[in-house]
Design an enzyme around this catalytic site. Structure first.
Site, PDB file in Angstrom:
ATOM      1  CB  ALA A 115      -0.954  -0.010   1.186  1.00 23.40           C
TER       2      ALA A 115
ATOM      3  CB  CYS B  56       3.661   2.803   9.738  1.00 20.13           C
ATOM      4  SG  CYS B  56       3.101   1.321   8.965  1.00 20.13           S
TER       5      CYS B  56
ATOM      6  CB  SER C  88      -1.438  -3.679   1.921  1.00 15.74           C
ATOM      7  OG  SER C  88      -0.282  -4.376   2.303  1.00 15.74           O
TER       8      SER C  88
ATOM      9  CG  HIS D 268       1.416  -6.741   5.151  1.00 15.43           C
ATOM     10  ND1 HIS D 268       1.370  -6.319   6.458  1.00 15.43           N
ATOM     11  CD2 HIS D 268       1.756  -5.652   4.416  1.00 15.43           C
ATOM     12  CE1 HIS D 268       1.694  -5.031   6.513  1.00 15.43           C
ATOM     13  NE2 HIS D 268       1.917  -4.607   5.277  1.00 15.43           N
TER      14      HIS D 268
ATOM     15  CD  GLN E  12      -5.216  -1.023   9.060  1.00 16.52           C
ATOM     16  OE1 GLN E  12      -5.900  -1.977   9.439  1.00 16.52           O
ATOM     17  NE2 GLN E  12      -3.920  -0.953   9.301  1.00 16.52           N
TER      18      GLN E  12
ATOM     19  CB  THR F 272       9.865  -9.299 -13.858  1.00 22.33           C
ATOM     20  OG1 THR F 272      10.903  -8.993 -14.782  1.00 22.33           O
ATOM     21  CG2 THR F 272       9.325 -10.687 -14.089  1.00 22.33           C
TER      22      THR F 272
HETATM   23  N1  PMP Z   1      -2.075   2.519   4.634  1.00 25.65           N
HETATM   24  C1  PMP Z   1      -2.565   2.097   5.801  1.00 25.65           C
HETATM   25  C2  PMP Z   1      -3.887   2.643   6.275  1.00 25.65           C
HETATM   26  C3  PMP Z   1      -1.877   1.144   6.549  1.00 25.65           C
HETATM   27  O1  PMP Z   1      -2.375   0.726   7.725  1.00 25.65           O
HETATM   28  C4  PMP Z   1      -0.653   0.650   6.062  1.00 25.65           C
HETATM   29  C5  PMP Z   1       0.146  -0.391   6.833  1.00 25.65           C
HETATM   30  N2  PMP Z   1       0.411  -0.052   8.150  1.00 25.65           N
HETATM   31  C6  PMP Z   1      -0.167   1.134   4.845  1.00 25.65           C
HETATM   32  C7  PMP Z   1      -0.914   2.065   4.143  1.00 25.65           C
HETATM   33  C8  PMP Z   1       1.135   0.658   4.259  1.00 25.65           C
HETATM   34  O2  PMP Z   1       0.982  -0.632   3.761  1.00 25.65           O
HETATM   35  P1  PMP Z   1       2.219  -1.515   3.304  1.00 25.65           P
HETATM   36  O3  PMP Z   1       2.799  -2.074   4.548  1.00 25.65           O
HETATM   37  O4  PMP Z   1       1.608  -2.574   2.421  1.00 25.65           O
HETATM   38  O5  PMP Z   1       3.168  -0.658   2.550  1.00 25.65           O
END
Ligand code: PMP
Length: 371
Positions: A69, A320, A196, A198, A178, A234
């Site tokens: 993301a 993050c 995303s 994960h 989210q 790729t």
């Molecule tokens: N946007 C939001 C709202 C998120 O919670 C996160 C992940 N914490 C991200 C973007 C970033 O996603 P990614 O780890 O896939 O780069």
């Protein structure tokens, strides 16, 4: 261990893992290769794209695969700003966005774009009157996430889109990282959507940016011709396949999982009532998966360490921004500094059990009694 940090990341599901093992043995060819094996890999990507669009009910959107993301957000914001700068230089966002939005917009501001931050009401929803008043003939882009990652508040994107639709030069981007797999709505109200893998029981390192067919983006990763003109490289065939599987799986189970998680949330909230000095920051607009609390006897950092020492894993703000001592979002909503420094985000999943919540409360209660 008790894992209560599913909004930071999720474990990869067995369904995704199993399929990935088989997939990598069979479809290892480069999908850009023109031989039969390459074409087979390309067909697989095309089928995954169809599956993703069907699961999300976004049949008129195109899919660009990204590394996650963060890249999707970068591509959406820089891609539109650079492509449409002849139409204007004004961008609108909210104070609740993820760091990958804020950092990208800060970068764009240094390049001469003007970024305005819309006001939020006391419940953490976008103030629609303020949004309307910020729009000018120069506004080319509005970026508003579906679900805030700290408090889990869901924005009313349909109402926001209605306002933006009156201005044909505005492109509406939504970071739905989210919200995907948790919140059901007509996602097509947004012109561009970031997600995303994960966060939805898929792998790290794969995500997507979906966009309306008529939207053009300036690439941020240039390269040879690939499956998208907007992103060179790729294609990571197996990761793309895994993303399709993760999305398909989560939507197949959403009707069962969401009520189950809501029940867990209510159970957690009822048990938290027994702990003094504990305030609930999430509100009626929050998704069941996120319970944000403040425990004012200690800082969020101290409590996170205490829980971690007891094999219980949760976040203070979001993963993050977890190096920051204070939650900007909790401060904005509660107006209370003490609550902002003592906030904890508990995030739940269909994998969470009541026994895990009991263990969390037991360890929490032990701290509370001894302090
Ligand atoms: N946007 C939001 C709202 C998120 O919670 C996160 C992940 N914490 C991200 C973007 C970033 O996603 P990614 O780890 O896939 O780069």
């Amino acid at each position: 261990m008790v894992y209560l940090d599913y909004s930071a990341t999720t474990p990869v599901s067995m369904a995704v893992l199993d399929e990935d093992y088989l997939f990598n043995q069979r479809y290892f060819a480069n999908s850009n290769s023109v031989h039969a094996l390459g074409k087979e890999a390309l067909v697989n990507i095309t089928n995954t794209t169809k599956l993703i669009k069907k699961s999300l009910n976004l049949l008129d959107h195109k899919v660009i695969y990204t590394s996650g993301a963060t890249e999707s957000n970068n591509l959406a914001l820089k891609g539109i700003a650079l492509k449409n700068k002849h139409l204007g230089n004004h961008i609108i966002t909210t104070p609740f966005e993820h760091g990958s939005i804020t950092a990208t917009l800060n970068y764009l501001a240094k390049q001469g774009f003007v970024v305005d931050v819309v006001e939020m009401d006391e419940e953490g929803l976008v103030d629609l009157d303020d949004l309307e008043s910020l729009i000018t003939d120069n506004t080319i882009l509005v970026s508003i996430g579906l679900v805030n990652s700290e408090l889990g508040i869901v924005q009313n994107l349909s109402k926001i889109a209605e306002i933006l639709k009156k201005h044909s030069q505005i492109v509406f981007h939504s970071d739905m990282t989210q919200g995907i797999g948790k919140v059901l709505l007509d996602y097509s109200v947004a012109d561009l959507i970031s997600l995303s893998g994960h966060k939805i029981y898929g792998f790290k390192g794969i995500g997507a940016l979906l966009h309306r067919k008529d939207i053009k983006l300036t690439p941020i990763i240039h390269g040879g011709k690939s499956i998208s003109n907007s992103r060179g490289g790729t294609p990571p065939t197996s990761l793309i396949h895994s993303l399709g599987k993760a999305i398909d799986e989560i939507y197949k189970h959403i009707e069962i999982n969401n009520p189950f998680i809501l029940e867990l949330k209510e159970y957690l909230l009822s048990r938290l009532k027994g702990i003094k000095d504990c305030y609930i920051n999430s509100n009626r607009h929050s998704i069941p998966q996120i319970v944000n609390i403040s425990y004012t006897k200690a800082s969020g950092k101290e409590m996170q360490k205490y829980f971690s020492d007891h094999d219980i894993y949760l976040s203070t703000t979001s993963a993050c921004s977890s190096d920051k001592a204070i939650s900007k979002v909790v401060k904005e909503i509660t107006g209370d500094y003490e609550r902002a420094v003592s906030s904890l985000r508990i995030s739940l999943s269909h994998l969470t059990t009541k026994a895990e919540i009991d263990e969390f409360i037991k360890v929490f209660g032990a701290y509370d009694e001894s302090h």
